[in-house]
Design a protein around this motif. Structure first.
Motif, PDB file in Angstrom:
ATOM      1  N   THR A 157     -42.920 -12.926  61.026  1.00  0.00           N
ATOM      2  CA  THR A 157     -43.144 -13.277  59.657  1.00  0.00           C
ATOM      3  C   THR A 157     -44.657 -13.862  59.788  1.00  0.00           C
ATOM      4  O   THR A 157     -45.029 -14.369  60.818  1.00  0.00           O
ATOM      5  N   ALA A 158     -45.273 -14.153  58.758  1.00  0.00           N
ATOM      6  CA  ALA A 158     -46.533 -14.836  58.612  1.00  0.00           C
ATOM      7  C   ALA A 158     -46.331 -16.202  59.064  1.00  0.00           C
ATOM      8  O   ALA A 158     -47.304 -16.700  59.715  1.00  0.00           O
ATOM      9  N   GLU A 159     -45.531 -16.730  58.674  1.00  0.00           N
ATOM     10  CA  GLU A 159     -44.857 -18.194  59.198  1.00  0.00           C
ATOM     11  C   GLU A 159     -44.829 -18.422  60.838  1.00  0.00           C
ATOM     12  O   GLU A 159     -45.503 -19.163  61.456  1.00  0.00           O
ATOM     13  N   GLY A 160     -44.043 -17.366  61.321  1.00  0.00           N
ATOM     14  CA  GLY A 160     -43.810 -17.366  62.814  1.00  0.00           C
ATOM     15  C   GLY A 160     -45.264 -16.959  63.503  1.00  0.00           C
ATOM     16  O   GLY A 160     -45.347 -17.793  64.663  1.00  0.00           O
ATOM     17  N   LYS A 161     -45.869 -16.079  62.971  1.00  0.00           N
ATOM     18  CA  LYS A 161     -47.367 -15.843  63.701  1.00  0.00           C
ATOM     19  C   LYS A 161     -47.984 -17.109  63.704  1.00  0.00           C
ATOM     20  O   LYS A 161     -48.871 -17.378  64.504  1.00  0.00           O
ATOM     21  N   TRP A 162     -48.207 -17.584  62.564  1.00  0.00           N
ATOM     22  CA  TRP A 162     -48.974 -18.786  62.277  1.00  0.00           C
ATOM     23  C   TRP A 162     -48.803 -19.928  63.253  1.00  0.00           C
ATOM     24  O   TRP A 162     -49.469 -20.526  64.067  1.00  0.00           O
ATOM     25  N   LEU A 163     -47.446 -20.150  63.261  1.00  0.00           N
ATOM     26  CA  LEU A 163     -46.905 -21.080  64.242  1.00  0.00           C
ATOM     27  C   LEU A 163     -47.220 -20.951  65.605  1.00  0.00           C
ATOM     28  O   LEU A 163     -47.646 -21.872  66.293  1.00  0.00           O
ATOM     29  N   ALA A 164     -46.937 -19.775  66.175  1.00  0.00           N
ATOM     30  CA  ALA A 164     -47.168 -19.383  67.413  1.00  0.00           C
ATOM     31  C   ALA A 164     -48.774 -19.580  68.102  1.00  0.00           C
ATOM     32  O   ALA A 164     -48.939 -20.030  68.863  1.00  0.00           O
ATOM     33  N   ALA A 165     -49.644 -19.138  66.940  1.00  0.00           N
ATOM     34  CA  ALA A 165     -50.937 -19.283  67.263  1.00  0.00           C
ATOM     35  C   ALA A 165     -51.475 -20.729  67.002  1.00  0.00           C
ATOM     36  O   ALA A 165     -52.664 -20.924  67.538  1.00  0.00           O
ATOM     37  N   ASN A 166     -51.057 -21.463  66.328  1.00  0.00           N
ATOM     38  CA  ASN A 166     -51.756 -22.682  65.925  1.00  0.00           C
ATOM     39  C   ASN A 166     -50.984 -23.899  66.111  1.00  0.00           C
ATOM     40  O   ASN A 166     -51.705 -25.205  66.208  1.00  0.00           O
ATOM     41  N   CYS A 167     -49.749 -24.012  66.657  1.00  0.00           N
ATOM     42  CA  CYS A 167     -48.938 -25.269  66.751  1.00  0.00           C
ATOM     43  C   CYS A 167     -49.598 -26.065  67.983  1.00  0.00           C
ATOM     44  O   CYS A 167     -49.726 -27.404  67.918  1.00  0.00           O
ATOM     45  N   HIS A 168     -50.413 -25.382  68.894  1.00  0.00           N
ATOM     46  CA  HIS A 168     -50.798 -26.255  69.956  1.00  0.00           C
ATOM     47  C   HIS A 168     -51.880 -27.057  69.331  1.00  0.00           C
ATOM     48  O   HIS A 168     -52.180 -28.331  70.021  1.00  0.00           O
ATOM     49  N   LYS A 169     -52.712 -26.757  68.330  1.00  0.00           N
ATOM     50  CA  LYS A 169     -53.730 -27.619  67.927  1.00  0.00           C
ATOM     51  C   LYS A 169     -53.464 -28.895  67.096  1.00  0.00           C
ATOM     52  O   LYS A 169     -53.703 -29.914  66.880  1.00  0.00           O
ATOM     53  N   TYR A 170     -51.918 -28.983  67.062  1.00  0.00           N
ATOM     54  CA  TYR A 170     -51.359 -30.448  66.706  1.00  0.00           C
ATOM     55  C   TYR A 170     -50.386 -30.970  67.393  1.00  0.00           C
ATOM     56  O   TYR A 170     -49.734 -32.076  67.245  1.00  0.00           O
TER      57      TYR A 170
END
Ligand SMILES: [Zn+2]
Length: 292
Positions: free
Chosen positions: A226-239
């Motif tokens: 999902t868009a949400e799952g892809k976003w999480l995998a690509a961006n969560c490290h920034k937080y």
């Protein structure tokens, strides 16, 4: 006569004390501290080396304390590791432990990170470790997600929504030891222990108990696409988050792929781990296996 007798007695008492006290002191030897002076110095490395080559007789406690690579023997590799500890190597980053009183050095990972124990919990690189090898005591109970984790998650959700129209939300956060015990036992009752162990943690081994992990949006593999799952995998490290159980790492993490489970480790570590392409266990050089 009495004086002589007393003197003899004192000498005898002293000898007895020494005889019985020395082994008692030796039994308290901690990791890498071969001479029991409370510090890890070059002298300890020298003792390990002398013991390894048979120049110094050793007790079981000394062999236990000196076997820092945990292979069951004292060998020159252990001496080398102790020397590295003595000169300040083998602690790639202990900064998170500054001010943590009472943390006890208990080991070294295969990537030469120091392993500390405090109040029954394990810390490496300044972060709390909870997996199949390292458990949390039943008394560890923050009652909720820890503030740093909660704040980082809220900031991430806000940004995802504001900038990218991505809706992230928590579906499962903190779980107490007692709750995890109930959940795990239910799974064991329905699927059997072997199956349950692949997707549910035994009580004390759940990262949800740490207050630093949470499940996001959906507990389905399809979430990864999902868009949400892809976003999480690509961006969560920034937080400050890492995907704790990545795809293809089950043999290292001890758990099936969980695209929804994130763990807070701080932005700096999360970014390093993300860029390494490794899971937490590989990055630090630790195992995740039940030993019971
Ligand atoms: Zn989870």
């Amino acid at each position: 006569m009495i004086f002589v007798f007393t003197k003899k007695c004192t000498a005898l008492l002293l000898a007895l004390c020494l005889f019985f006290c020395l082994p008692a002191t030796a039994s308290a030897l901690s990791f890498a501290d071969m001479d029991g002076d409370g510090r890890i110095l070059a002298a300890d490395a020298r003792l390990v080396l002398r013991a390894a080559v048979g120049l110094t007789p050793t007790t079981a406690e000394m062999r236990n304390a000196g076997d820092v690579n945990g292979d069951g023997n004292l060998n020159p590799d252990d001496a080398r590791a102790v020397l590295r500890l003595a000169v300040g190597l083998g602690n790639k980053d202990d900064s998170g432990l500054r001010g943590m009183d009472g943390a006890r050095l208990i080991g070294l990972t295969s990537n030469e990170y120091r392993i500390y124990e405090k109040d029954g919990s394990t810390y490496i690189d300044g972060i709390l470790i909870a997996n199949k090898t390292y458990s949390l005591p039943s008394t560890y109970d923050p009652g909720d997600l820890l503030p740093e984790c909660k704040q980082a998650f809220n900031a991430m959700c806000d940004d995802a929504w504001y900038y990218d129209d991505i809706n992230l939300y928590e579906v499962s956060g903190f779980r107490s030891y007692a709750t995890q015990k109930r959940i795990y036992n239910n799974y064991v009752a329905s699927d059997g222990k072997a199956e349950a162990d692949t997707y549910s943690a035994r009580p004390g081994h759940s990262e949800h108990q740490s207050g630093l992990a949470l499940d996001v949006n959906s507990l389905k593999n399809a979430f990864a696409y999902t868009a949400e799952g892809k976003w999480l995998a690509a961006n969560c490290h920034k937080y400050g988050f890492i995907l704790r159980y990545p795809y293809g790492k089950s043999d290292k993490t001890g758990y099936i792929y969980e695209p929804w489970h994130i763990r807070y480790v701080g932005v700096e570590r999360a970014t390093k781990i993300y860029n390494s392409g490794l899971c937490l266990e590989e990055y630090y050089g630790i195992t995740s296996q039940y030993n019971y």
